[in-house]
Enzyme design. Structure first.
Site, mmCIF file in Angstrom:
data_model
loop_
_atom_site.group_PDB
_atom_site.id
_atom_site.type_symbol
_atom_site.label_atom_id
_atom_site.label_comp_id
_atom_site.label_asym_id
_atom_site.label_seq_id
_atom_site.Cartn_x
_atom_site.Cartn_y
_atom_site.Cartn_z
ATOM 1 N N ARG A 1 -103.492 66.201 14.478
ATOM 2 C CA ARG A 1 -104.830 65.624 14.310
ATOM 3 C C ARG A 1 -105.468 65.232 15.646
ATOM 4 N NH1 ARG A 1 -108.098 62.738 10.391
ATOM 5 N NH2 ARG A 1 -108.962 60.823 11.287
ATOM 6 N N PHE B 1 -120.285 58.329 4.757
ATOM 7 C CA PHE B 1 -120.300 59.540 5.585
ATOM 8 C C PHE B 1 -121.603 59.602 6.375
ATOM 9 C CE2 PHE B 1 -116.921 60.723 2.801
ATOM 10 C CZ PHE B 1 -116.243 61.786 3.380
ATOM 11 N N ILE C 1 -114.996 62.291 12.660
ATOM 12 C CA ILE C 1 -113.853 62.832 11.918
ATOM 13 C C ILE C 1 -113.478 61.750 10.916
ATOM 14 C CG2 ILE C 1 -112.244 62.029 13.722
ATOM 15 C CD1 ILE C 1 -110.347 64.272 12.897
ATOM 16 N N SER C 2 -113.340 62.118 9.671
ATOM 17 C CA SER C 2 -113.136 61.128 8.612
ATOM 18 C C SER C 2 -111.769 60.472 8.679
ATOM 19 C CB SER C 2 -113.309 61.785 7.240
ATOM 20 O OG SER C 2 -114.640 62.193 7.034
ATOM 21 N N GLN C 3 -111.687 59.292 8.108
ATOM 22 C CA GLN C 3 -110.447 58.554 7.934
ATOM 23 C C GLN C 3 -109.416 59.445 7.233
ATOM 24 O OE1 GLN C 3 -111.058 55.619 4.979
ATOM 25 N NE2 GLN C 3 -109.186 54.464 5.393
#
Length: 216
Positions: free
Chosen positions: A37, A207, A63-65
């Site tokens: 990641r 988001f 970048i999302s959780q």
């Protein structure tokens, strides 16, 4: 980041942030544990790459959780060989995760700089044979490659676009963060069965907004 260090952090991320929050898809958990990641995060933030939070990636995007990525992917229920359309390449992490799960991914990004950066990472990871990237308006989908077994939208959409529904295969799944009221977003899953749509709502989320057009 040293190999042993990121592998340990990825495994810890999966155990603490994902499995403990009831994510059970074994193929997904395995893919998250082996995907680096930190490569999808700006260098000055790589010490936070496996943390329980979203991170900026430039161009006003994030970048999302890890948990949200896992939740959306589990709802999508991708299977090996599935054709998946992703609306919003962003960092490239979601597309790479789906490709690691043996899906064929078609991903659309409106910001050329992000698309170029993601493509380099896909190449570094040997995933370009499973990922096709296009710069365009994600609201229009990718009609030339339709139908898709799965469609995932990685930005908050004010509505469910007709193009996405039209390009979804019979039995297909569409997952997106939908704006359900003022400043409120919720993960939504839509399943197409015999031409009819079944819609279910899940976690509340936050988001960046889905934006029209192309930014070069």
């Amino acid at each position: 980041m040293e190999l042993e260090k990121w592998e340990e952090e990825a495994k810890s991320m999966v155990e603490i942030q994902v499995k403990r929050r009831t994510i059970k898809n074994s193929a997904l958990l395995e893919a998250m544990a082996k995907l680096p990641r930190h490569l999808f995060v700006p260098e000055d933030l790589r010490n936070l790459a496996y943390a329980d939070c979203a991170l900026p990636i430039g161009e006003g995007q994030t970048i999302s959780q890890p948990y949200i990525v896992a939740k959306m992917t589990e709802l999508l229920d991708p299977r090996p060989g599935d054709k998946v359309l992703e609306i919003g390449t962003g960092s490239g992490y979601q597309a790479a995760l789906l490709a690691t799960m043996e899906c064929i991914v078609f991903t659309i990004e409106r910001i050329a700089a992000l698309a170029a950066r993601a493509k380099k990472i896909f190449e570094e990871l040997g995933l370009l044979d499973k990922i096709k990237i296009n710069i365009g308006d994600g609201r229009l989908g990718w009609p030339e490659e339709a139908p898709f077994d799965c469609i995932i939208v990685t930005a908050a959409a004010p509505e469910i676009e007709k193009a996405w529904v039209d390009q979804l295969a019979e039995g297909g799944r569409l997952v997106l963060p939908l704006v359900v009221s003022f400043n409120v977003e919720q993960l939504v899953k839509i399943t197409k069965t015999k031409g009819k749509l079944e819609q279910k709502h899940y976690d509340y989320c936050s988001f960046v907004p889905l934006l029209p057009g192309v930014k070069t």
